[in-house]
Design an enzyme around this catalytic site. Sequence first.
Site, PDB file in Angstrom:
ATOM      1  N   SER A 274      -2.834  -7.944   2.987  1.00  0.00           N
ATOM      2  CA  SER A 274      -3.034  -7.803   4.433  1.00  0.00           C
ATOM      3  C   SER A 274      -3.418  -9.159   5.032  1.00  0.00           C
ATOM      4  O   SER A 274      -2.978  -9.517   6.124  1.00  0.00           O
ATOM      5  CB  SER A 274      -4.132  -6.778   4.711  1.00  0.00           C
TER       6      SER A 274
ATOM      7  N   LYS B 199     -16.811  -6.584   6.983  1.00  0.00           N
ATOM      8  CA  LYS B 199     -15.643  -7.466   6.807  1.00  0.00           C
ATOM      9  C   LYS B 199     -15.041  -7.896   8.136  1.00  0.00           C
ATOM     10  O   LYS B 199     -14.072  -8.644   8.156  1.00  0.00           O
ATOM     11  CB  LYS B 199     -14.579  -6.758   5.959  1.00  0.00           C
TER      12      LYS B 199
ATOM     13  N   HIS C  87       0.845  -1.211   0.000  1.00  0.00           N
ATOM     14  CA  HIS C  87       0.000   0.000   0.000  1.00  0.00           C
ATOM     15  C   HIS C  87       0.878   1.258   0.000  1.00  0.00           C
ATOM     16  O   HIS C  87       0.607   2.226  -0.713  1.00  0.00           O
ATOM     17  CB  HIS C  87      -0.881   0.050   1.253  1.00  0.00           C
TER      18      HIS C  87
ATOM     19  N   ARG D 102      -2.824  -6.081  -8.324  1.00  0.00           N
ATOM     20  CA  ARG D 102      -1.742  -7.069  -8.214  1.00  0.00           C
ATOM     21  C   ARG D 102      -1.920  -8.082  -9.349  1.00  0.00           C
ATOM     22  O   ARG D 102      -1.628  -7.800 -10.490  1.00  0.00           O
ATOM     23  CB  ARG D 102      -1.765  -7.737  -6.837  1.00  0.00           C
TER      24      ARG D 102
HETATM   25  O1  PNS Z   1      -9.241  -2.877   0.690  1.00  0.00           O
HETATM   26  P1  PNS Z   1     -10.585  -3.294   0.179  1.00  0.00           P
HETATM   27  O2  PNS Z   1     -11.346  -4.017   1.269  1.00  0.00           O
HETATM   28  O3  PNS Z   1     -10.526  -4.060  -1.107  1.00  0.00           O
HETATM   29  O4  PNS Z   1     -11.376  -1.932  -0.140  1.00  0.00           O
HETATM   30  C1  PNS Z   1     -12.674  -1.969  -0.630  1.00  0.00           C
HETATM   31  C2  PNS Z   1     -13.293  -0.565  -0.577  1.00  0.00           C
HETATM   32  C3  PNS Z   1     -13.297  -0.020   0.822  1.00  0.00           C
HETATM   33  C4  PNS Z   1     -12.501   0.353  -1.483  1.00  0.00           C
HETATM   34  C5  PNS Z   1     -14.744  -0.712  -1.122  1.00  0.00           C
HETATM   35  O5  PNS Z   1     -15.401  -1.697  -0.389  1.00  0.00           O
HETATM   36  C6  PNS Z   1     -15.529   0.588  -1.041  1.00  0.00           C
HETATM   37  O6  PNS Z   1     -15.351   1.453  -1.856  1.00  0.00           O
HETATM   38  N1  PNS Z   1     -16.418   0.703  -0.051  1.00  0.00           N
HETATM   39  C7  PNS Z   1     -17.259   1.850   0.140  1.00  0.00           C
HETATM   40  C8  PNS Z   1     -18.723   1.531  -0.199  1.00  0.00           C
HETATM   41  C9  PNS Z   1     -19.052   1.844  -1.635  1.00  0.00           C
HETATM   42  O7  PNS Z   1     -18.890   2.949  -2.104  1.00  0.00           O
HETATM   43  N2  PNS Z   1     -19.545   0.827  -2.374  1.00  0.00           N
HETATM   44  C10 PNS Z   1     -20.036   0.950  -3.719  1.00  0.00           C
HETATM   45  C11 PNS Z   1     -18.995   1.179  -4.769  1.00  0.00           C
HETATM   46  S1  PNS Z   1     -18.043  -0.207  -5.210  1.00  0.00           S
END
Ligand code: PNS
Length: 164
Positions: free
Chosen positions: A129, A42, A18, A91
């Site tokens: 992670s 999560k 990150h 990735r």
């Molecule tokens: O590190 P991650 O868990 O892959 O991140 C995922 C994240 C937080 C970027 C994604 O879940 C997110 O954007 N969550 C906010 C909710 C949202 O906007 N959802 C709809 C669009 S995809």
Amino acid sequence: MERIAVYPGTFDPVTHGHLDLVRRGLEIFDAIIVAVAVSAKKKPLFDIEDRVRFIRESVKELDRIRVESFDGLLVDFVRARKAGSILKGLRAVSDYEHELQMAAMNRRLDHSIETVFLMAGEEFSFLSSSLVKEVFQLGGTAGGLVSPVVEEGLRKKFFPKVKV
Ligand code: PNS
């Protein structure tokens, strides 16, 4: 006009992968806001305060970075911060499908916000992670994969009785 990107994620916990992305993102954008999603569904290992603290500590030498938490829709957060882009890392091929879905949905929600993908640095393409947590919990080393503050956090979570 200042080009601001939001780099969102759960960051449970932040890894060198990150941080590499943040550093490289700063070559492209004037400022980056690392947006730590509460992601309650999560059930993250670390609470939101710890996840934010780990990143703040890890980027304290870098300028033009802000670290904030958010809950709710990412595009709402991006708009509220007057950012134009979402920064994401890719990735392996396995990331692609989910990232494509999220980028398409975010674009549908707000056409003015672009998702910009950077390929993960080669040395971090295996790093996640989840794997860091698994390896650490099983007694492996996380050195070189996460910042010392994260290593300390992992130790406290998994081996609270061990004094260093
Ligand atoms: O590190 P991650 O868990 O892959 O991140 C995922 C994240 C937080 C970027 C994604 O879940 C997110 O954007 N969550 C906010 C909710 C949202 O906007 N959802 C709809 C669009 S995809």
